[in-house]
Design a protein around this motif. Structure first.
Motif, PDB file in Angstrom:
ATOM      1  N   TYR A 190      23.654  -6.227  -2.350  1.00  0.00           N
ATOM      2  CA  TYR A 190      23.928  -7.326  -3.283  1.00  0.00           C
ATOM      3  C   TYR A 190      23.964  -6.862  -4.741  1.00  0.00           C
ATOM      4  N   ILE A 191      23.574  -5.604  -4.979  1.00  0.00           N
ATOM      5  CA  ILE A 191      23.720  -4.987  -6.298  1.00  0.00           C
ATOM      6  C   ILE A 191      24.456  -3.663  -6.097  1.00  0.00           C
ATOM      7  N   ARG A 192      25.564  -3.500  -6.772  1.00  0.00           N
ATOM      8  CA  ARG A 192      26.379  -2.312  -6.565  1.00  0.00           C
ATOM      9  C   ARG A 192      25.630  -1.044  -6.980  1.00  0.00           C
ATOM     10  N   ASP A 193      25.748  -0.007  -6.148  1.00  0.00           N
ATOM     11  CA  ASP A 193      25.141   1.299  -6.418  1.00  0.00           C
ATOM     12  C   ASP A 193      23.631   1.225  -6.600  1.00  0.00           C
ATOM     13  N   ALA A 194      23.005   0.426  -5.752  1.00  0.00           N
ATOM     14  CA  ALA A 194      21.544   0.293  -5.793  1.00  0.00           C
ATOM     15  C   ALA A 194      20.964   0.547  -4.411  1.00  0.00           C
ATOM     16  N   ILE A 195      19.893   1.331  -4.379  1.00  0.00           N
ATOM     17  CA  ILE A 195      19.153   1.602  -3.146  1.00  0.00           C
ATOM     18  C   ILE A 195      17.869   0.778  -3.168  1.00  0.00           C
ATOM     19  N   GLY A 196      17.589   0.086  -2.070  1.00  0.00           N
ATOM     20  CA  GLY A 196      16.347  -0.678  -1.955  1.00  0.00           C
ATOM     21  C   GLY A 196      15.466  -0.112  -0.852  1.00  0.00           C
ATOM     22  N   ILE A 197      14.161  -0.136  -1.071  1.00  0.00           N
ATOM     23  CA  ILE A 197      13.192   0.291  -0.066  1.00  0.00           C
ATOM     24  C   ILE A 197      12.071  -0.735  -0.036  1.00  0.00           C
ATOM     25  N   GLY A 198      11.785  -1.276   1.160  1.00  0.00           N
ATOM     26  CA  GLY A 198      10.766  -2.325   1.262  1.00  0.00           C
ATOM     27  C   GLY A 198       9.838  -2.121   2.443  1.00  0.00           C
ATOM     28  N   ALA A 199       8.635  -2.675   2.352  1.00  0.00           N
ATOM     29  CA  ALA A 199       7.658  -2.603   3.439  1.00  0.00           C
ATOM     30  C   ALA A 199       6.819  -3.882   3.427  1.00  0.00           C
ATOM     31  N   PRO A 200       6.301  -4.298   4.596  1.00  0.00           N
ATOM     32  CA  PRO A 200       5.589  -5.573   4.697  1.00  0.00           C
ATOM     33  C   PRO A 200       4.143  -5.497   4.226  1.00  0.00           C
ATOM     34  N   VAL A 201       3.617  -6.669   3.840  1.00  0.00           N
ATOM     35  CA  VAL A 201       2.209  -6.819   3.479  1.00  0.00           C
ATOM     36  C   VAL A 201       1.622  -7.947   4.319  1.00  0.00           C
ATOM     37  N   PHE A 202       0.460  -7.681   4.953  1.00  0.00           N
ATOM     38  CA  PHE A 202      -0.204  -8.661   5.813  1.00  0.00           C
ATOM     39  C   PHE A 202      -1.591  -8.993   5.274  1.00  0.00           C
ATOM     40  N   ASN A 203      -2.104 -10.190   5.643  1.00  0.00           N
ATOM     41  CA  ASN A 203      -3.460 -10.563   5.227  1.00  0.00           C
ATOM     42  C   ASN A 203      -4.450 -10.403   6.374  1.00  0.00           C
ATOM     43  N   HIS A 204      -5.688 -10.865   6.167  1.00  0.00           N
ATOM     44  CA  HIS A 204      -6.745 -10.676   7.160  1.00  0.00           C
ATOM     45  C   HIS A 204      -6.508 -11.472   8.442  1.00  0.00           C
ATOM     46  N   LYS A 205      -5.590 -12.424   8.403  1.00  0.00           N
ATOM     47  CA  LYS A 205      -5.238 -13.183   9.604  1.00  0.00           C
ATOM     48  C   LYS A 205      -4.012 -12.595  10.305  1.00  0.00           C
ATOM     49  N   SER A 206      -3.608 -11.408   9.877  1.00  0.00           N
ATOM     50  CA  SER A 206      -2.409 -10.723  10.401  1.00  0.00           C
ATOM     51  C   SER A 206      -1.137 -11.516  10.126  1.00  0.00           C
ATOM     52  N   GLU A 207      -1.157 -12.330   9.079  1.00  0.00           N
ATOM     53  CA  GLU A 207       0.013 -13.108   8.664  1.00  0.00           C
ATOM     54  C   GLU A 207       0.778 -12.330   7.594  1.00  0.00           C
ATOM     55  N   LEU A 208       2.105 -12.432   7.631  1.00  0.00           N
ATOM     56  CA  LEU A 208       2.915 -11.792   6.605  1.00  0.00           C
ATOM     57  C   LEU A 208       2.708 -12.503   5.266  1.00  0.00           C
ATOM     58  N   VAL A 209       2.346 -11.740   4.246  1.00  0.00           N
ATOM     59  CA  VAL A 209       2.217 -12.277   2.890  1.00  0.00           C
ATOM     60  C   VAL A 209       3.558 -12.198   2.180  1.00  0.00           C
ATOM     61  N   GLY A 210       4.239 -11.089   2.368  1.00  0.00           N
ATOM     62  CA  GLY A 210       5.517 -10.839   1.716  1.00  0.00           C
ATOM     63  C   GLY A 210       5.880  -9.385   1.920  1.00  0.00           C
ATOM     64  N   ALA A 211       6.697  -8.853   1.035  1.00  0.00           N
ATOM     65  CA  ALA A 211       7.081  -7.438   1.125  1.00  0.00           C
ATOM     66  C   ALA A 211       7.100  -6.850  -0.277  1.00  0.00           C
ATOM     67  N   ILE A 212       6.704  -5.577  -0.357  1.00  0.00           N
ATOM     68  CA  ILE A 212       6.780  -4.888  -1.637  1.00  0.00           C
ATOM     69  C   ILE A 212       7.795  -3.756  -1.531  1.00  0.00           C
ATOM     70  N   GLY A 213       8.273  -3.300  -2.687  1.00  0.00           N
ATOM     71  CA  GLY A 213       9.225  -2.206  -2.659  1.00  0.00           C
ATOM     72  C   GLY A 213       9.823  -1.927  -4.022  1.00  0.00           C
ATOM     73  N   VAL A 214      10.830  -1.078  -4.021  1.00  0.00           N
ATOM     74  CA  VAL A 214      11.524  -0.694  -5.250  1.00  0.00           C
ATOM     75  C   VAL A 214      13.029  -0.858  -5.051  1.00  0.00           C
ATOM     76  N   VAL A 215      13.733  -1.077  -6.151  1.00  0.00           N
ATOM     77  CA  VAL A 215      15.200  -1.129  -6.164  1.00  0.00           C
ATOM     78  C   VAL A 215      15.647  -0.145  -7.227  1.00  0.00           C
ATOM     79  N   VAL A 216      16.450   0.857  -6.815  1.00  0.00           N
ATOM     80  CA  VAL A 216      16.686   2.032  -7.648  1.00  0.00           C
ATOM     81  C   VAL A 216      18.181   2.296  -7.829  1.00  0.00           C
TER      82      VAL A 216
END
Length: 249
Positions: A190-216
């Motif tokens: 969705y952004i030309r000439d951009a690389i994205g890298i993401g990974a998930p984040v979970f809480n103590h209930k094993s629920e997905l909180v969101g994802a963190i990463g970089v866009v380069v």
């Protein structure tokens, strides 16, 4: 540092990581400590309720007294402070802007950001909402949704990527791979000439909180740098999850 306390903490960690009952011999082997030392530590932990011994077999597991401790510890966690700390670490490691993205309806919302030192960067602003299938970080959020939601999402009219339309079956397989690898990589979706890298984040209930990463910017990424970024995003997502009480098995 009090070594006996460190050894006791290590015994508890071994029981937690095993996620099953263990014998003294198994704990001794895992921690590389004498069985006699292991037995003394376990006896003390049993007395305070942190470990339970099976009455019928010589097996040990975590005790009920840890439940209240865990609940109290969880109540003291400030997700906002953890978020700032880990995103800052990720931006320092990569020198890129680091993002936390959460689900907002059928889109991914930039909830937090830590700025890296590189002057040339991809702009992702707070409150920016983009379809969940676009970009590695948002796609990670989509990958860890319930199957029913993913089926619903893939039945929608999906906005095309920059250079091609969305192949639903290809996307479904990609989401399955992201769930397995716990890492996502995108290229100019969705952004030309951009690389994205993401990974998930979970809480103590094993629920997905969101994802963190970089866009380069793509011009700054070769295979070595990409690997370094993947390692950084993975390690920071694991640290974030652990700080929120998630237990990796």
């Amino acid at each position: 540092m009090i070594q006996s306390l460190v050894k006791a903490a290590n015994v508890l960690e071994a029981l937690k990581d095993a996620n099953r009952e263990l014998t003294i011999a198994e704990i001794s082997e895992i921690l590389n400590i004498p069985p006699s030392t292991c037995h003394r530590i376990l006896s003390t932990l049993i007395n305070v309720g942190y470990v339970t011994k099976n009455k019928r077999t010589p097996l040990y597991t975590l005790g009920p007294a840890l439940i209240s401790l865990g609940m109290k510890a969880s109540s003291n966690i400030d997700p906002g402070e953890v978020e700032k700390e880990v995103l800052k670490k990720l931006s320092d490691k990569t020198m890129e802007d680091a993002f936390l993205i959460i689900k907002s309806g059928d889109k991914g919302l930039v909830l937090a950001k830590s700025e890296g030192k590189h002057s040339l960067k991809i702009v992702e602003n707070f409150g920016l909402e983009i379809e969940l299938h676009k970009g590695a970080i948002r796609k990670t959020v989509l990958a860890f949704q319930p199957k029913e939601y993913i089926d619903y999402y893939l039945d929608r009219d999906l906005e095309s990527y920059l250079s091609e339309s969305v192949d639903r079956e290809k996307l479904r397989k990609e989401l399955e791979q992201i769930r397995e690898d716990k890492i996502s990589i995108s290229d100019s979706e969705y952004i030309r000439d951009a690389i994205g890298i993401g990974a998930p984040v979970f809480n103590h209930k094993s629920e997905l909180v969101g994802a963190i990463g970089v866009v380069v910017p793509k011009e700054r990424v070769d295979e070595k740098i990409k690997k370094d970024y993947i390692d950084a995003v993975k390690s920071c997502s694991i640290e974030f999850s652990k700080k929120l009480g998630y237990s990796f098995k």
